[in-house]
Design an enzyme around this catalytic site. Structure first.
Site, PDB file in Angstrom:
ATOM      1  N   GLU A 200     -25.871   6.370  27.950  1.00  0.00           N
ATOM      2  CA  GLU A 200     -26.200   6.228  26.458  1.00  0.00           C
ATOM      3  C   GLU A 200     -27.404   7.305  26.047  1.00  0.00           C
ATOM      4  O   GLU A 200     -27.280   7.656  24.803  1.00  0.00           O
ATOM      5  CB  GLU A 200     -27.058   4.857  26.305  1.00  0.00           C
TER       6      GLU A 200
ATOM      7  N   HIS B 229     -25.584  -9.134  26.491  1.00  0.00           N
ATOM      8  CA  HIS B 229     -24.180  -8.845  25.735  1.00  0.00           C
ATOM      9  C   HIS B 229     -24.723  -9.605  24.170  1.00  0.00           C
ATOM     10  O   HIS B 229     -23.570  -9.909  23.539  1.00  0.00           O
ATOM     11  CB  HIS B 229     -23.067  -9.324  26.155  1.00  0.00           C
TER      12      HIS B 229
END
Lengths: 393, 451
Positions: free
Chosen positions: B126, B196
């Site tokens: 990322e 999540h």
């Protein structure tokens, strides 16, 4: 009812014959079974190492049966988890380890339970080899009270003594492993830390930061890259500029090991453990392995690879079959004995699944506990502003 | 993560809003809200069901953007990206697994249509993705980066906050990465658990230089995403993942933009202002109709849309009208964005107007402007008495006297700080000055000379 009677009678008949067989077996084991045998194992690719682990491995009968039982337990446990997930008894995330059993069992064969281990989210196998029981693991998967993390962790967050999980964020566990290794060195124990990650995680920046720190301070850490060829849905060729993960440590010596052969993994781990314990610093191991299931339960596993490929690996390199063939061909165990182990394992898993399904969920008070340590209890907002839950430490 | 709500009663002072809603609500409105709350027994099942329930309320069909077709949220994202790739030859889309269509199918078909050099996968990194995106944007490409889940954005936090947000400022406008847009699935989905389900907008709200946008449905999503892409600032676009399939609306097929930093008043009301963004809008829509039906309470519902920079005017105006504010969001309460909104709404006016605060708004030392002072002195020189001057200019005689005395002593009509012993300020004057300096530490003495 009739069916039940037939079943019961079959079982009884079976146990009778089994008893007879076991009587025969026990008399046979003293005379007829080879107590140990030496096997040739695949040569290991080396990076910055003069010598590697030995090319042969000696396996005793007890070890063989132990590895067989453990691998079979992992296999059946994962398949059971698959089943329970599809029945919606397990919710959330579930990353299955079948196909990679040799890695967990082989690594454990090379270290002791007093050494430390940390891995990513595909952790069910390691939880078992590190001392967890199938009951606890399955109860954790279903989120029940008796789960190994009290039902609050789930599939990705399982812990036992000297096993630091079970980590959801990719690559985040590797620097943690270095920290554990530092503690081992600092405290002067002869322990080391095994830090596992996958081929997808191998591209995370923090792993390279960890390589540097571990090497600089000569930490007793074994980096293990479990290369199962696919990072979720991306094959290694499409994700990495260099797929030789054992060389990625650059200044860290590396080994590339066949991860489907439990003996190969064990010898390599022993070699790596000696390397660390002798104070030479970190070492990197790449285990070339394969997973039969998809990345997780929501991934069918066939959109980025063919079924033929999975079948081929299953038929040619399945770790359990490989061990079984080795033991049978060297007369280290009998077919019945192994079948008996299979049946026991199956029963254990069934019991555990039954337990996991019927165990009650953790009490609501537990939901917000352990946010902080050693604070007096405070109130946490529940699902609405008017419901409060207490957080105990 | 359950929605956290802040309930504010304007004018009730600081104490009221920190009190429990249980007890602090003196008005009947507050207590009846309690009766309305569902049966909050400690049964796990009731709590779970309550927390995850909402009905999606689609927007009306937009007529001003051309022909529309039925799309859900992820399809509206695909449509926006399709429009962008078609009209902007420098546009590229990259992220983990975007090539085959993405884990939420937001980029399905784009690689086939536009080529693998414009829609490509990145490895699992990322920090690398965002850093790479900043560079690509700075070099002139319209870079659209995807972070697979907002929960994974933290390795890129340094790049976003320290690089992207400050690029333009630190280069004196020579360089910028305004062409960068970062998209990430956001918010609760029911089974996401720790990693999540997160809503990290509050972490980024603390960073000037970036824009944060969260849509409530497909029509808004496409328009806002296209605005983010067009905007000359790095933008983070959070897409509520639970709405990817659940939200279906008629969405225009052509490109269109919805302005950023403009909150939308979805429903006018007079009794309480409700503010939310993303999924919570639909929860609050239900609340609005329930409140109307069961309590006869008229709620004004505002969709904030842009979290940073947010539309303070719309919200403050609404609260000025209704007198009450409730903010609902999915992130943790402490330091969540509701805290920012509630503190801004309650800030006294003169501090809000700090930029145009001149000494005419100061408490006691209401200095007269230089012209009036000069006029006083001139009139005094001409021979008029204090009272006459005061009557003529509409000031008190004592004020006139003070000004003239100062002029006689110092030969000046302005209050410049003098060297030597410090002048005497009244305690109130001193505290006003201290407040000004505390708020704007770079106040120099020359500022005080302005009259």
């Amino acid at each position: 009812m009739q069916k039940m009677m037939t079943l019961i009678s079959n079982v009884l008949r079976g146990s009778v014959s089994r008893n007879a067989a076991s009587v025969v077996v026990s008399s046979r084991s003293y005379a007829d079974f080879t107590p140990e045998a030496t096997f040739d194992i695949k040569k290991v690719d080396l990076h910055r190492l003069e010598e590697g682990p030995p090319l042969t491995s000696t396996l005793t009968r007890e070890d063989g049966l132990k590895y067989y039982r453990t691998m079979q337990t992992i296999r059946r446990m994962e398949l059971k988890a698959d089943q329970l997930y599809k029945q919606k008894i397990i919710r959330g995330f579930c990353h299955l380890y079948d196909g990679q059993e040799a890695c967990a069992v082989g690594i454990e064969g090379g270290i002791t339970l007093s050494d430390h281990l940390i891995t990513a989210y595909r952790a069910h196998g390691y939880t078992l080899t590190r001392g967890g029981t199938v009951r606890e693991i399955m109860a954790e998967l279903t989120g029940r009270r008796e789960g190994i993390a009290k039902g609050k962790g789930g599939s990705m967050h399982m812990y036992t003594k000297n096993f630091y999980g079970g980590n959801g964020i990719v690559g985040a566990q590797v620097p943690l492993g270095a920290g554990v290794a530092l503690a081992c060195k600092y405290l002067g124990t002869d322990q080391l830390c095994v830090s596992l990650y996958g081929d997808g995680a191998a591209n995370q920046g923090q792993i390279f930061e960890t390589y540097n720190m571990a090497s600089l301070w000569k930490l007793p850490i074994i980096f293990i890259c479990e290369n199962n060829q696919y990072g979720m849905g991306t094959s290694v060729e499409r994700a990495s500029a260099s797929t030789e993960y054992y060389k990625r440590g650059d200044f860290i010596p590396g080994l590339r090991v066949d991860g489907m052969d439990v003996l190969c993994v064990r010898e390599a781990t022993k070699f790596a453990a000696d390397h660390c314990r002798s104070g030479k610093g970190p070492i990197l191991m790449e285990l070339q392995t394969y997973r039969y299931h998809g990345h997780s339960m929501s991934d069918p596993g066939v959109s980025y690879r063919t079924r033929e490929e999975i079948q081929e690996v299953r038929s040619k390199s399945d770790p359990i079959s490989m061990l079984k063939d080795r033991m049978l061909s060297n007369n280290m165990a009998s077919v019945e004995e192994l079948k008996e182990i299979d049946i026991e394992v199956r029963k254990e898993i069934e019991d555990a699944a039954q337990f996991a399904t019927t165990d009650p969920e953790p009490p609501l008070d537990d939901l917000c506990s352990h946010i902080y340590a050693n604070e007096k209890s405070f109130e946490v907002r529940g699902a609405t502003p008017w419901t409060k839950l207490t957080s105990h430490s | 993560m359950a929605a956290s709500a802040r309930l504010l009663f304007r004018g009730a002072g600081l104490k009221a809003y920190t009190a429990n809603v249980n007890s602090g609500a003196q008005s009947s409105f507050g207590t009846t809200l309690l009766r309305l709350s569902p049966n909050c027994s400690s049964q796990t099942k009731t709590q779970i069901k309550h927390a995850s329930h909402f009905t999606y309320h689609p927007d009306p069909v937009p007529t001003m953007y051309g022909p529309t077709t039925k799309m859900n949220l992820f399809q509206s994202v695909t449509s926006a990206l399709d429009n962008t790739l078609a009209s902007d030859p420098t546009a590229v889309i990259f992220g983990e697994d975007v090539a085959f269509g993405g884990v939420f199918r937001c980029t399905v078909g784009l690689r086939d249509k536009y080529g693998k050099d414009r829609v490509f996968n990145t490895p699992l990194c990322e920090q690398g993705i965002v850093g790479f995106g900043i560079g690509a944007a700075a070099a002139g490409a319209t870079a659209i980066a995807e972070i697979q889940f907002a929960d994974y954005i933290y390795p890129a936090f340094d790049q976003i906050v320290n690089e992207a947000a400050k690029y333009r400022y630190r280069s004196g406008n020579l360089f910028d990465c305004g062409n960068l847009t970062i998209r990430a699935p956001w918010g609760c989905v029911g089974h996401g658990s720790l990693y999540h389900s997160q809503s990290p907008e509050a972490f980024f709200a603390h960073c000037p230089g970036i824009k944060i946008v969260i849509p409530r449905g497909p029509v808004q999503c496409k328009g806002l995403l296209l605005s983010c892409i067009e905007d000359h600032n790095p933008c983070i676009f959070f897409e509520p993942k639970i709405l990817y399939r659940a939200a279906v609306e008629q969405v225009p097929t052509e490109a269109y933009t919805i302005p950023l930093s403009q909150a939308e008043v979805l429903q006018e009301g007079s009794d309480v202002t409700l503010v939310a963004w993303g999924t919570q809008i639909h929860v609050l829509r239900e609340v609005v109709s329930m409140a109307q039906e069961k309590l006869g309470v008229s709620c004004e519902l505002i969709d904030l849309q842009t979290i940073l920079p947010w539309d303070t005017e719309t919200v403050c105006k609404s609260v000025a009208k209704t007198g009450r504010l409730l903010i609902s969001h999915e992130a943790p309460v402490t330091g969540g964005f509701a805290a920012e909104i509630s503190s801004t709404v309650q800030t006294p006016v003169h501090t809000l107007n700090q930029t145009d605060s001149n000494l005419s708004t100061m408490a006691k030392t209401r200095e007269l402007c230089k012209d009036i002072r000069d006029k006083i002195v001139d009139q005094h020189k001409a021979g008029m008495g204090y009272r006459t001057i005061g009557q003529q200019l509409g000031e008190k005689a004592t004020t006139v006297g003070a000004i003239i005395r100062k002029w006689k002593k110092f030969k000046k009509t302005v209050n410049l700080p003098q060297s030597g012993a410090p002048c005497k300020f009244s305690p109130r004057g001193a505290s006003v000055i201290m407040r000004k300096v505390r708020d704007q530490p770079r106040t120099i003495h020359r500022t005080w000379s302005v009259t």
